[in-house]
Design an enzyme around this catalytic site. Structure first.
Site, PDB file in Angstrom:
ATOM      1  N   GLY A  71     104.963   5.801  -0.786  1.00 37.56           N
ATOM      2  CA  GLY A  71     104.236   7.057  -0.730  1.00 37.56           C
ATOM      3  C   GLY A  71     102.745   6.879  -0.929  1.00 37.56           C
ATOM      4  O   GLY A  71     102.024   7.859  -1.089  1.00 37.56           O
ATOM      5  N   THR A  72     102.288   5.620  -0.918  1.00 32.45           N
ATOM      6  CA  THR A  72     100.854   5.358  -1.069  1.00 32.45           C
ATOM      7  C   THR A  72     100.128   5.747   0.216  1.00 32.45           C
ATOM      8  O   THR A  72     100.549   5.363   1.307  1.00 32.45           O
ATOM      9  CB  THR A  72     100.598   3.870  -1.364  1.00 32.45           C
ATOM     10  N   ALA A  96     106.218   7.972   3.855  1.00 32.74           N
ATOM     11  CA  ALA A  96     105.929   9.401   4.013  1.00 32.74           C
ATOM     12  C   ALA A  96     104.642   9.715   3.280  1.00 32.74           C
ATOM     13  O   ALA A  96     104.386   9.171   2.204  1.00 32.74           O
ATOM     14  CB  ALA A  96     107.068  10.266   3.469  1.00 32.74           C
ATOM     15  N   SER A  97     103.841  10.558   3.860  1.00 26.90           N
ATOM     16  CA  SER A  97     102.624  10.997   3.170  1.00 26.90           C
ATOM     17  C   SER A  97     102.962  11.908   2.011  1.00 26.90           C
ATOM     18  O   SER A  97     102.146  12.089   1.100  1.00 26.90           O
ATOM     19  CB  SER A  97     101.692  11.715   4.150  1.00 26.90           C
ATOM     20  N   TYR A  99     106.746  13.131  -0.202  1.00 29.19           N
ATOM     21  CA  TYR A  99     108.204  13.086  -0.302  1.00 29.19           C
ATOM     22  C   TYR A  99     108.815  14.382  -0.808  1.00 29.19           C
ATOM     23  O   TYR A  99     110.044  14.502  -0.866  1.00 29.19           O
ATOM     24  CB  TYR A  99     108.631  11.921  -1.207  1.00 29.19           C
ATOM     25  N   HIS A 131      93.670  18.850  -4.639  1.00 28.48           N
ATOM     26  CA  HIS A 131      94.403  17.908  -5.486  1.00 28.48           C
ATOM     27  C   HIS A 131      93.643  17.682  -6.785  1.00 28.48           C
ATOM     28  O   HIS A 131      92.490  18.078  -6.935  1.00 28.48           O
ATOM     29  CB  HIS A 131      94.615  16.569  -4.767  1.00 28.48           C
ATOM     30  N   HIS A 132      94.303  16.980  -7.697  1.00 24.71           N
ATOM     31  CA  HIS A 132      93.705  16.618  -8.974  1.00 24.71           C
ATOM     32  C   HIS A 132      92.530  15.660  -8.772  1.00 24.71           C
ATOM     33  O   HIS A 132      92.412  14.998  -7.735  1.00 24.71           O
ATOM     34  CB  HIS A 132      94.752  15.972  -9.884  1.00 24.71           C
ATOM     35  N   LYS A 135      92.829  11.784  -7.654  1.00 20.15           N
ATOM     36  CA  LYS A 135      93.295  11.356  -6.336  1.00 20.15           C
ATOM     37  C   LYS A 135      92.186  10.585  -5.625  1.00 20.15           C
ATOM     38  O   LYS A 135      91.055  11.057  -5.525  1.00 20.15           O
ATOM     39  CB  LYS A 135      93.741  12.551  -5.493  1.00 20.15           C
ATOM     40  N   GLY A 141      96.892  12.375   2.472  1.00 21.64           N
ATOM     41  CA  GLY A 141      97.774  11.959   3.560  1.00 21.64           C
ATOM     42  C   GLY A 141      98.576  13.124   4.107  1.00 21.64           C
ATOM     43  O   GLY A 141      98.859  13.199   5.318  1.00 21.64           O
ATOM     44  N   THR A 142      98.942  14.050   3.231  1.00 18.39           N
ATOM     45  CA  THR A 142      99.685  15.233   3.671  1.00 18.39           C
ATOM     46  C   THR A 142      98.845  16.080   4.612  1.00 18.39           C
ATOM     47  O   THR A 142      99.338  16.555   5.647  1.00 18.39           O
ATOM     48  CB  THR A 142     100.113  16.065   2.443  1.00 18.39           C
TER      49      THR A 142
END
Length: 232
Positions: A71-72, A96-97, A99, A131-132, A135, A141-142
């Site tokens: 997931g990286t 996966a960007s 999960y 995001h936090h 990151k 990536g999502t």
């Protein structure tokens, strides 16, 4: 299931907690250097490391015939190379960007909405992700996956971070303390806005999805995605 954790930050620790709750065993924790790590006891590796380490982590597992769930994000320029090594080693791999089960359903919603909106040129699409502050990559990536899905199902030719160019999707990335992840797709016209959004409440959803993917990947060979895991 015996799990090797590649990357032992906040996500790695969350995966550890949930995996143990599901009856699995963590047999290896690698923070940075995989060179001297013993992968021999692992049934599967879950990689949530950092972009600079991901390719090395993943391919080291292929060489040891350990299935990998990664997931990286931020390393995907070498994704095709990793896939070729996986196939050559007859190993198993899921990248996966994101999960989260909810996000993967959101991906399907995004794809279908893009197809529906393709006929209506008066709407301009935009993506925002939050995001936090820890990151490392931006956009997420999502967000990139969401943009690529829209491009595949519209006349858009690309995406740009913090920029508006003709025929490209503007992506805004915000970093706010203690935000696990929010992704918003907006279609804006002069008269109204259509919006879909996924809001993560904690890291548990991402971690649980990665564990479910690892459970599914055992005893398989090949390159898969979360669509395969979820039967979408």
């Amino acid at each position: 299931m015996k799990i090797a954790l590649l990357g032992y930050g906040k996500m790695g620790k969350t995966i550890e907690r949930l995996a143990v709750e599901r009856g699995h065993e963590i047999v290896l924790k690698v923070d940075n250097d995989i060179d001297n790590a013993d992968l021999s006891r692992a049934d599967v590796a879950i990689d949530f490391s950092v972009p600079d380490a991901a390719f090395k982590n993943i391919t080291a597992c292929f060489e040891k015939q350990v299935p990998v769930v990664s997931g990286t994000t931020g390393w995907l320029k070498r994704y095709d190379e990793a896939v070729e090594i996986c196939k050559k080693q007859e190993a198993a791999f899921i990248y996966a960007s994101n999960y989260s089960l909810g996000v993967n359903l959101f991906f399907e919603l995004n794809r279908n909405l893009a197809k529906l909106m393709q006929r209506f040129s008066e709407y301009n699409v935009a993506i925002e992700e939050i995001h936090h502050t820890q990151k490392l990559d931006a956009p997420s990536g999502t967000a990139i996956t969401l943009a690529e899905q829209i491009i595949e199902n519209s006349d858009k030719t690309g995406w740009q971070l913090d920029s508006i160019r003709e025929n490209e999707i503007p992506v805004t990335a915000k970093r706010i303390e203690n935000v696990p992840g929010t992704h918003t797709i907006s279609y804006n016209s002069e008269v109204d806005t259509i919006k879909i959004e996924h809001v993560a409440h904690s890291r548990d959803g991402f971690a649980l999805g990665a564990i479910i993917a690892a459970e599914w990947l055992q005893h398989k060979k090949g390159v898969f995605s979360m669509k395969d895991v979820l039967g979408l």
